[in-house]
Write a protein that holds these residues in place. Structure first.
Motif, PDB file in Angstrom:
ATOM      1  N   SER A 111     -45.747   8.025  10.429  1.00  0.00           N
ATOM      2  CA  SER A 111     -44.743   7.571   9.472  1.00  0.00           C
ATOM      3  C   SER A 111     -45.520   7.142   8.113  1.00  0.00           C
ATOM      4  CB  SER A 111     -44.158   5.886  10.089  1.00  0.00           C
ATOM      5  OG  SER A 111     -43.417   5.602   9.268  1.00  0.00           O
ATOM      6  N   LYS A 112     -46.711   6.675   8.309  1.00  0.00           N
ATOM      7  CA  LYS A 112     -47.703   6.598   7.139  1.00  0.00           C
ATOM      8  C   LYS A 112     -47.671   7.681   6.191  1.00  0.00           C
ATOM      9  CE  LYS A 112     -51.618   3.418   7.202  1.00  0.00           C
ATOM     10  NZ  LYS A 112     -52.431   3.161   8.003  1.00  0.00           N
ATOM     11  N   ILE A 125     -47.179   5.002  14.004  1.00  0.00           N
ATOM     12  CA  ILE A 125     -47.798   4.382  12.457  1.00  0.00           C
ATOM     13  C   ILE A 125     -48.372   5.684  11.740  1.00  0.00           C
ATOM     14  CG2 ILE A 125     -49.297   3.138  11.234  1.00  0.00           C
ATOM     15  CD1 ILE A 125     -48.677   0.974  13.037  1.00  0.00           C
ATOM     16  N   GLU A 126     -48.938   6.411  12.446  1.00  0.00           N
ATOM     17  CA  GLU A 126     -49.815   7.508  11.657  1.00  0.00           C
ATOM     18  C   GLU A 126     -48.711   8.545  11.204  1.00  0.00           C
ATOM     19  OE1 GLU A 126     -52.541  10.933  13.663  1.00  0.00           O
ATOM     20  OE2 GLU A 126     -52.852   8.717  14.395  1.00  0.00           O
ATOM     21  N   VAL A 161     -42.492   0.976   8.574  1.00  0.00           N
ATOM     22  CA  VAL A 161     -42.893   1.917   9.448  1.00  0.00           C
ATOM     23  C   VAL A 161     -41.769   2.485  10.335  1.00  0.00           C
ATOM     24  CG1 VAL A 161     -44.278   2.429  11.543  1.00  0.00           C
ATOM     25  CG2 VAL A 161     -45.343   1.459   9.654  1.00  0.00           C
ATOM     26  N   LYS A 178     -46.731   8.111   2.555  1.00  0.00           N
ATOM     27  CA  LYS A 178     -47.623   8.221   1.378  1.00  0.00           C
ATOM     28  C   LYS A 178     -47.268   9.338   0.608  1.00  0.00           C
ATOM     29  CE  LYS A 178     -52.502   8.649   0.996  1.00  0.00           C
ATOM     30  NZ  LYS A 178     -52.495   9.518   0.016  1.00  0.00           N
ATOM     31  N   ASP A 223     -45.146  -3.157   9.732  1.00  0.00           N
ATOM     32  CA  ASP A 223     -45.693  -2.305  11.051  1.00  0.00           C
ATOM     33  C   ASP A 223     -45.569  -3.212  12.341  1.00  0.00           C
ATOM     34  OD1 ASP A 223     -47.951  -3.715  10.637  1.00  0.00           O
ATOM     35  OD2 ASP A 223     -49.339  -2.014  10.542  1.00  0.00           O
ATOM     36  N   ASN A 280     -41.396  12.755  11.821  1.00  0.00           N
ATOM     37  CA  ASN A 280     -41.056  11.713  10.903  1.00  0.00           C
ATOM     38  C   ASN A 280     -39.664  11.799  10.782  1.00  0.00           C
ATOM     39  OD1 ASN A 280     -41.833   9.464   9.196  1.00  0.00           O
ATOM     40  ND2 ASN A 280     -40.547  10.645   7.836  1.00  0.00           N
ATOM     41  N   THR A 282     -50.101  -2.128   0.177  1.00  0.00           N
ATOM     42  CA  THR A 282     -48.802  -1.729   0.261  1.00  0.00           C
ATOM     43  C   THR A 282     -48.024  -2.885   1.209  1.00  0.00           C
ATOM     44  OG1 THR A 282     -47.275  -0.137   1.216  1.00  0.00           O
ATOM     45  CG2 THR A 282     -49.562  -0.115   1.991  1.00  0.00           C
ATOM     46  N   LEU A 320     -47.505  -2.853   4.805  1.00  0.00           N
ATOM     47  CA  LEU A 320     -46.700  -1.917   5.570  1.00  0.00           C
ATOM     48  C   LEU A 320     -46.062  -2.895   6.589  1.00  0.00           C
ATOM     49  CD1 LEU A 320     -46.509   1.015   5.345  1.00  0.00           C
ATOM     50  CD2 LEU A 320     -48.248   1.208   7.125  1.00  0.00           C
ATOM     51  N   GLY A 324     -51.282  -3.191   7.002  1.00  0.00           N
ATOM     52  CA  GLY A 324     -50.093  -3.503   7.640  1.00  0.00           C
ATOM     53  C   GLY A 324     -50.006  -4.968   7.950  1.00  0.00           C
ATOM     54  N   TRP A 364     -54.153   0.204   2.413  1.00  0.00           N
ATOM     55  CA  TRP A 364     -52.878   0.426   3.295  1.00  0.00           C
ATOM     56  C   TRP A 364     -52.806  -0.400   4.400  1.00  0.00           C
ATOM     57  CZ3 TRP A 364     -48.503   3.923   2.987  1.00  0.00           C
ATOM     58  CH2 TRP A 364     -48.766   4.518   1.751  1.00  0.00           C
TER      59      TRP A 364
END
Ligand code: ARG
Length: 582
Positions: A248-249, A245-246, A123, A253, A160, A199, A156, A158, A268, A266
């Motif tokens: 970046s994710k 996170i939102e 992230v 994606k 984070d 981002n 994935t 992540l 983390g 998904w």
């Protein structure tokens, strides 16, 4: 069961009838085509067992083989190699059976539940070239495992959790100290707070903050405090973390989508944190946690180790948990949620030590049943001409997005289609670009490094994604043009080229089973190239649409359809999409 396996089982019986018990027969494509299509070498191993001359054994077996009329040209070479050829009638019958159900002619192992950990994006940081292979290989493994009948979850995992997020928040705090996230007395609804950060900003902020933290002890200390606040779920900092996170994710994606890489989960690293208490209790109950200079460690060295194996750092001296511990907690999480039979880790080979420590610690504490397989699927790096990880022209880190753009431009140059809108061209070029990037990435054995050579990878000729796609689209277009011809099936194999194609198709199940074993896609990329080249040779030598002999024309079209089906299956396993035209 595949035909090749059926034949192997039959051959086992043939040996039995000849008086020899053998565990397995392995029909091998012959390396002396003049002697036959296949060879059987088991007489040698039996010679020892039965104390007999291998040639004498081969002679006994041949007598039995001659009773089976699907075999022809049966002969013995040298000291006891048995050569056999399958009759055209038999091959034709089998091809017609496979046509339309290619996936039924593969050897599905006992079904298993598998979690595949791949991708490993972090992230607030851009995906870079180092993330390419994990994504490509992991996606292909996921698809292959499904074709082979496994139940699979692609996760994935992540990145984070941990300091990077603290650093990013600290820098945001310096830039926008008045944001409500940093106001202890804020009573409002955080979801309504507009974050003035994109981002792109995040991708700039992290390296900046990371550099600052290395030069400025006070800054680092502040970042540590913020990290702890996020991890303790202190509301403002925690809510900001969720927002980061939102953002970046969504970008991560997008990049994965453009690579045709998709996840079922998904999760983390942070999603494993709720399992840490349970994890720690297991380690404590088993007396596996050792105090060491304020930290807690788990000894994972074994007597047979040739190289030093450092202990796994479980809790750092500052009280925070390590990357290793989040991986252990994730094993627990996966066990509770999916009860998998296997967990595959598709991770950069340079993390092998980390993974080995985690596996050993997991085994020591019996986090999973002993029969649950934890498998490290390490891979090498994609390098530039200098033999170091591929970089931008000015020596910077090459983001995955820029890499994809680079290959897009290269393929766009080579697409000659006229009468297409720019948009259509772009969309085709993108699919071709991804095919080139993936196919070239999957050609070398996964463990080896390779050099990124854009011109070679994007070439329309040779062992490339473009070549495979172009040829496959041409098969489709031939079938489209033949739409009015009501061809039924393959009636005969009229040339050596057709026979070669038939034998290659028969061998598909062997390639898939082997790939599932090695977890490296090189067998599939090789096979695709071989079959495609064989077909193209046949195509160049025959005018299918103009052929007047109906038996021939029908057979050729049916064979084209079958090759097309096999190609589509394999291209799909590699995670490549076929454009309508190119
Ligand atoms: N995010 C990690 C990194 O960038 C990779 C994660 C790999 N997966 C795992 N289960 N450790 O290094």
């Amino acid at each position: 069961m595949s035909i090749i396996k059926v034949i192997n089982n039959e051959l086992k019986n043939v040996f039995k009838n000849a008086g020899y018990d053998v565990e397995n027969i392995n029909l091998l494509p012959s390396n002396r085509k003049d002697l036959g299509d296949f060879q059987i070498n088991e007489a040698f191993q039996l010679a020892k067992q039965y104390g007999k001359n291998p040639r004498a054994i081969a002679e006994d077996v041949v007598k039995e083989l001659e009773k089976d009329d699907k075999f022809t040209n049966i002969n013995i070479a040298g000291p006891g190699f048995i050569n056999i050829t399958l009759t055209n009638e038999f091959l034709v019958e089998q091809l017609n059976n496979i046509s339309g159900n290619v996936v039924d002619n593969i050897d599905k192992p006992e079904s298993k539940k598998v979690v595949i950990d791949f991708g490993g994006a972090n992230v607030a940081k851009a995906l870079h070239v180092g993330h390419l292979r994990s994504a490509n290989l992991g996606e292909a493994l996921k698809r292959l495992a499904r074709v082979m009948g496994y139940t699979v979850w692609g996760d994935t995992h992540l990145g984070d959790y941990g300091r990077p997020l603290g650093l990013v928040e600290l820098e945001i705090k310096k830039m926008y100290p008045d944001l409500p996230f940093f106001d202890e007395n804020y009573e409002g609804d955080y979801s309504e707070v507009e974050l003035p950060i994109t981002n792109d900003d995040l991708e700039r902020i992290y390296p900046l903050a990371s550099t600052k933290s290395k030069e400025d002890e006070a800054y680092l200390e502040e970042a540590r405090e913020i990290t702890a606040k996020i991890q303790n779920k202190e509301k403002g900092y925690y809510e900001l973390w969720k927002k980061i996170i939102e953002i970046s994710k969504a970008e991560i994606k997008k990049v994965y989508d453009s690579l045709n890489v998709h996840y079922d989960l998904w999760y983390g690293e942070s999603d494993a944190i709720p399992y840490v208490d349970e994890l720690t209790k297991i380690y404590e109950d088993k007396n596996l946690l050792i105090d060491s200079e304020g930290a807690k460690i788990v000894e994972v060295a074994e007597e047979t180790d040739k190289a030093p194996m450092p202990p796994l750092l479980y809790i750092k001296s500052n009280g925070s948990i390590s990357y290793e511990t989040t991986d252990l907690a994730t094993i627990l999480q996966r066990k509770h949620e999916f009860d998998p039979d296997e967990i595959w880790y598709c991770i950069d080979g340079r993390q092998e030590l980390h993974v080995e420590q985690v596996f050993r610690a997991a085994r020591k504490a019996e986090l999973v049943r002993p029969d649950v397989k934890l498998e490290f699927i390490g891979f090498g790096t994609m390098n530039g001409q200098d033999g170091k990880p591929f970089k931008t022209r000015d020596g910077g880190v090459m983001t995955l997005k820029s890499l994809i753009e680079l290959v897009n431009e290269e393929t766009l140059k080579r697409i000659k289609l006229e009468n297409l809108s720019d948009e259509e061209k772009q969309s085709i070029a993108h699919k071709v670009a991804i095919a080139c990037l993936k196919y070239s990435d999957l050609i070398p054995y996964r463990g080896t490094d390779y050099i990124f050579e854009i011109e070679k990878f994007a070439d329309l000729e040779g062992k490339t994604g473009s070549y495979i796609l172009y040829s496959t689209i041409r098969m489709k277009s031939l079938l489209n043009k033949a739409e009015g011809i009501k061809f039924d099936k393959i009636h005969n194999l009229f040339s050596e080229d057709e026979k070669e194609i038939a034998l290659t198709i028969l061998n598909l199940p062997v390639v898939l089973s082997k790939t599932l074993e090695t977890k490296s896609m090189n067998e599939i990329t090789d096979y695709l190239y071989k079959l495609t080249s064989q077909y193209n040779k046949f195509y160049a030598e025959n005018k299918v649409l103009l052929e007047e002999n109906q038996d021939k024309q029908f057979s050729w079209l049916a064979l084209t359809k079958l090759v097309y089906e096999v190609n589509c299956l394999l291209i799909d396993i590699l995670g490549i999409e076929v454009p309508d035209k190119m």
